[in-house]
Write an enzyme that holds these catalytic residues in place. Sequence first.
Site, PDB file in Angstrom:
ATOM      1  N   LYS A  22       0.844  -1.210   0.000  1.00  0.00           N
ATOM      2  CA  LYS A  22       0.000   0.000   0.000  1.00  0.00           C
ATOM      3  C   LYS A  22       0.869   1.247   0.000  1.00  0.00           C
ATOM      4  CE  LYS A  22      -1.915   1.688   4.045  1.00  0.00           C
ATOM      5  NZ  LYS A  22      -1.571   3.112   4.187  1.00  0.00           N
ATOM      6  N   ARG A  92      -4.826  10.308   3.870  1.00  0.00           N
ATOM      7  CA  ARG A  92      -3.694  11.201   4.087  1.00  0.00           C
ATOM      8  C   ARG A  92      -2.733  11.216   2.889  1.00  0.00           C
ATOM      9  NH1 ARG A  92      -0.797  14.004   7.769  1.00  0.00           N
ATOM     10  NH2 ARG A  92       1.436  13.927   7.412  1.00  0.00           N
ATOM     11  N   ARG A 121      -0.722  14.593  13.026  1.00  0.00           N
ATOM     12  CA  ARG A 121      -0.287  14.407  11.647  1.00  0.00           C
ATOM     13  C   ARG A 121      -0.251  15.707  10.840  1.00  0.00           C
ATOM     14  NH1 ARG A 121      -2.236   8.651   9.420  1.00  0.00           N
ATOM     15  NH2 ARG A 121      -0.146   8.738   8.556  1.00  0.00           N
ATOM     16  N   PRO A 122       0.586  16.647  11.232  1.00  0.00           N
ATOM     17  CA  PRO A 122       0.702  17.890  10.466  1.00  0.00           C
ATOM     18  C   PRO A 122       1.398  17.654   9.125  1.00  0.00           C
ATOM     19  CG  PRO A 122       2.334  17.825  12.218  1.00  0.00           C
ATOM     20  CD  PRO A 122       1.520  16.577  12.356  1.00  0.00           C
ATOM     21  N   ILE A 123       1.367  18.682   8.238  1.00  0.00           N
ATOM     22  CA  ILE A 123       2.095  18.555   6.967  1.00  0.00           C
ATOM     23  C   ILE A 123       3.124  19.687   6.817  1.00  0.00           C
ATOM     24  CG2 ILE A 123       0.363  17.213   5.695  1.00  0.00           C
ATOM     25  CD1 ILE A 123      -0.532  19.896   4.400  1.00  0.00           C
ATOM     26  N   ASP A 124       3.553  20.218   7.964  1.00  0.00           N
ATOM     27  CA  ASP A 124       4.510  21.334   7.914  1.00  0.00           C
ATOM     28  C   ASP A 124       5.804  20.976   7.189  1.00  0.00           C
ATOM     29  OD1 ASP A 124       4.710  19.624  10.236  1.00  0.00           O
ATOM     30  OD2 ASP A 124       6.348  20.893  10.924  1.00  0.00           O
ATOM     31  N   LEU A 125       6.277  19.734   7.325  1.00  0.00           N
ATOM     32  CA  LEU A 125       7.546  19.354   6.677  1.00  0.00           C
ATOM     33  C   LEU A 125       7.377  19.283   5.158  1.00  0.00           C
ATOM     34  CD1 LEU A 125       8.653  16.578   9.216  1.00  0.00           C
ATOM     35  CD2 LEU A 125       9.532  18.907   9.055  1.00  0.00           C
ATOM     36  N   ASP A 304       3.860   0.929  12.397  1.00  0.00           N
ATOM     37  CA  ASP A 304       2.673   0.248  11.870  1.00  0.00           C
ATOM     38  C   ASP A 304       2.504  -1.164  12.440  1.00  0.00           C
ATOM     39  OD1 ASP A 304       1.988   2.440  10.423  1.00  0.00           O
ATOM     40  OD2 ASP A 304       2.530   1.649   8.468  1.00  0.00           O
ATOM     41  N   ILE A 326       6.636   7.395  17.315  1.00  0.00           N
ATOM     42  CA  ILE A 326       6.347   8.095  16.051  1.00  0.00           C
ATOM     43  C   ILE A 326       5.028   8.870  16.114  1.00  0.00           C
ATOM     44  CG2 ILE A 326       6.148   7.861  13.528  1.00  0.00           C
ATOM     45  CD1 ILE A 326       8.875   6.953  14.571  1.00  0.00           C
ATOM     46  N   ARG A 396      -9.049  -0.343   4.204  1.00  0.00           N
ATOM     47  CA  ARG A 396      -8.187   0.659   3.575  1.00  0.00           C
ATOM     48  C   ARG A 396      -6.847   0.072   3.177  1.00  0.00           C
ATOM     49  NH1 ARG A 396      -7.804   6.120   6.748  1.00  0.00           N
ATOM     50  NH2 ARG A 396      -6.366   6.263   5.025  1.00  0.00           N
TER      51      ARG A 396
HETATM   52  C1  UD1 Z   1       3.870   6.877   6.469  1.00  0.00           C
HETATM   53  C2  UD1 Z   1       3.065   5.622   6.252  1.00  0.00           C
HETATM   54  C3  UD1 Z   1       2.447   5.153   7.572  1.00  0.00           C
HETATM   55  C4  UD1 Z   1       3.535   5.010   8.638  1.00  0.00           C
HETATM   56  C5  UD1 Z   1       4.373   6.283   8.751  1.00  0.00           C
HETATM   57  C6  UD1 Z   1       5.568   6.134   9.677  1.00  0.00           C
HETATM   58  C7  UD1 Z   1       2.290   5.894   3.997  1.00  0.00           C
HETATM   59  C8  UD1 Z   1       1.141   6.085   3.083  1.00  0.00           C
HETATM   60  N1  UD1 Z   1       2.015   5.891   5.303  1.00  0.00           N
HETATM   61  O1  UD1 Z   1       2.955   7.882   6.912  1.00  0.00           O
HETATM   62  O2  UD1 Z   1       1.827   3.899   7.332  1.00  0.00           O
HETATM   63  O3  UD1 Z   1       2.916   4.775   9.881  1.00  0.00           O
HETATM   64  O4  UD1 Z   1       4.887   6.642   7.443  1.00  0.00           O
HETATM   65  O5  UD1 Z   1       6.338   5.068   9.315  1.00  0.00           O
HETATM   66  O6  UD1 Z   1       3.411   5.701   3.565  1.00  0.00           O
HETATM   67  N2  UD1 Z   1       5.229  14.771  10.799  1.00  0.00           N
HETATM   68  C9  UD1 Z   1       5.276  16.113  11.087  1.00  0.00           C
HETATM   69  N3  UD1 Z   1       5.161  17.000  10.047  1.00  0.00           N
HETATM   70  C10 UD1 Z   1       5.005  16.598   8.753  1.00  0.00           C
HETATM   71  C11 UD1 Z   1       4.970  15.213   8.475  1.00  0.00           C
HETATM   72  C12 UD1 Z   1       5.090  14.312   9.531  1.00  0.00           C
HETATM   73  O7  UD1 Z   1       5.413  16.514  12.229  1.00  0.00           O
HETATM   74  O8  UD1 Z   1       4.913  17.453   7.860  1.00  0.00           O
HETATM   75  C13 UD1 Z   1       5.330  13.795  11.909  1.00  0.00           C
HETATM   76  C14 UD1 Z   1       4.047  12.968  12.046  1.00  0.00           C
HETATM   77  O9  UD1 Z   1       3.072  13.652  12.791  1.00  0.00           O
HETATM   78  C15 UD1 Z   1       4.570  11.733  12.737  1.00  0.00           C
HETATM   79  C16 UD1 Z   1       5.972  11.578  12.154  1.00  0.00           C
HETATM   80  O10 UD1 Z   1       6.329  12.834  11.599  1.00  0.00           O
HETATM   81  O11 UD1 Z   1       4.668  11.960  14.110  1.00  0.00           O
HETATM   82  C17 UD1 Z   1       6.068  10.517  11.070  1.00  0.00           C
HETATM   83  O12 UD1 Z   1       5.200  10.823  10.011  1.00  0.00           O
HETATM   84  P1  UD1 Z   1       5.514  10.448   8.486  1.00  0.00           P
HETATM   85  O13 UD1 Z   1       6.798   9.706   8.407  1.00  0.00           O
HETATM   86  O14 UD1 Z   1       5.342  11.669   7.668  1.00  0.00           O
HETATM   87  O15 UD1 Z   1       4.330   9.450   8.178  1.00  0.00           O
HETATM   88  P2  UD1 Z   1       3.388   9.412   6.914  1.00  0.00           P
HETATM   89  O16 UD1 Z   1       4.167   9.697   5.678  1.00  0.00           O
HETATM   90  O17 UD1 Z   1       2.163  10.182   7.189  1.00  0.00           O
END
Ligand code: UD1
Length: 415
Positions: A22, A92, A121-125, A304, A326, A396
Site C-alpha cells: 500500500k 492522508r 499528523r501535520p504537513i509542515d515538513l 505500523d 512516532i 483501507r
Molecule cells: C507513512 C506511512 C504510515 C507510517 C508512517 C511512519 C504511507 C502512506 N504511510 O505515513 O503507514 O505509519 O509513514 O512510518 O506511507 N510529521 C510532522 N510533520 C510533517 C509530516 C510528519 O510533524 O509534515 C510527523 C508525524 O506527525 C509523525 C511523524 O512525523 O509523528 C512521522 O510521520 P511520516 O513519516 O510523515 O508518516 P506518513 O508519511 O504520514
Amino acid sequence: MSEYVIKGGKKLQGEVIISGSKNAALPIIAASVLNTGKTTLYNVPEIHDTKMMFEILKSIGGEVVKKKNKIIIDTSKINKFEIPEILMRQMRSSVILAGALLGRYHKAVFSYPGGCDIGTRPIDLHLKAFEKLGINISKNYGNISCNCDKITGENIHFDFPSVGATENAILASCLAEGTTVITNAAREPEIIDLQNFLNKMGAKIKGAGSNKIEIEGVKNLKDVSYNIMPDRIEAGTFLCVAAITNGELLLENTNPYHIIPVLDKLEEMGCKIETEKSKIKINAEKKLKSVDIKTMPYPGFPTDMQSIFATTLTTVKGTSMIVENIFENRYKYVQELMRMGAKITIEGKTAVIKGVRKLYGANVKATDLRGGVALVLAGLIAKGNTTVENIEYILRGYENLEIKLQKLGASIEKK
Ligand code: UD1
C-alpha cells in the site's frame, strides 16, 4: 458499516501470498502524474486507499483502466490541479499528489489531508520542502494553494525523517532545474521503490534507502511498466497471525530484508524463522516469551506493527513494554483489547502489557487501520465469538484479509 465475525481458537497453518505494498503503491500512483503518458503498474493491492487514489486521479482528468493483473494509468489529459476536498479527507496519502502536480504543472490546490486518527499528523515538513524549492504557498479557509513559475533544485533538510515529506520533496524535484539534495531523509523501502520507479521513467535519483537523497532534475519522463514491491506490514501482520495462534505459516512474495526488526523480535519471542529470497517460514508452536519494543523510523521497529505486536503479546506470560515514538495517539485500540480481557496500562508513550491466560470474544470497534487488524488477531485466539465493527478502516489497507485467513483455517466472515 461492515464487520468481521470471528470464532476464535483455531490453529492456523498454510501458505499466504503477500500483496503489493500500500505505502509503495500510493506514491507511485501519484508519481505517474509526472509523465504525460501511460504508466502500467503490476502488484497494486486492491484496497480502499488505492481505489481512492485512482478516484483522485480521475477527478483531475487522469484515466485508469484495470486489465487482468495490471493497472494502466493515462495522465495525458490531466487538466485540473485541485484535489477535491472530499477525497483529500478520506486519505492522508492524497497529499503526495501535490508534489507530483507541482513537479509537472507547477500548481496544486489541496486541503489538509485526512486518514487514520493516530495523532495530529501535520504537513509542515511537506510545505517546508515546497517552500525551499521556491514554491509559493498560500492558505485560505483550510485550502492550500501552491504555485511557482519554475522549480529550482535546492538543499532540503528535514527536522524529522518524514516518509510522506521525503516522497513529496522527491516528486516535486524530479523535473526541476538543477539538483536537489535531501538530508535526514526517510529511509523506508517504499522510498527506494519510488526511486526505482522514477528512475525507470527516466528520472535521475540516487541515495534512497540512506538519509541523503540526490535528485538531478530531468526535462521529461517516459512511459514504463513497474511491479510494486510486496507489503512489508501485511507480511508482519501474517507473521503475528502465526505467533498469536501458535501456528506455522509460509509467506510468499515477501522480502525478509525489509522486516529485519520484526523478524528479530519474533525470534526473541521464541518463534522459529527461516527465510529465503522471497519467502519467510514461521513456526510459533513453542511457548512465547515477553519482549520490549520501541518504535523508530526505518530501519527501526515500524510503528505500523506496534498494535499488532501489542496484541500478540497480550497472552504471552510475563510483562512486555512498548514505547511508541512516532505517533502520539496510537493506543486507541487498547481500550477495545481490554474489553476482551487484555491487561494493558498506558502512560504517555508507553504501554505495559501483562500477559493473561486468555482473551474473550466481545463486540469491538476498529479505531484505525493497524489498530483494527490487531483486533482481528485478538479475535482469532479469543474464547467465543468476536465482532469487529468499523472494518472500513481495515479495508483501507488489507487486500482480501478474511479470504486469506479462511485459507489458513480461521473462522472469520465479513458481514
Ligand atoms: C507513512 C506511512 C504510515 C507510517 C508512517 C511512519 C504511507 C502512506 N504511510 O505515513 O503507514 O505509519 O509513514 O512510518 O506511507 N510529521 C510532522 N510533520 C510533517 C509530516 C510528519 O510533524 O509534515 C510527523 C508525524 O506527525 C509523525 C511523524 O512525523 O509523528 C512521522 O510521520 P511520516 O513519516 O510523515 O508518516 P506518513 O508519511 O504520514
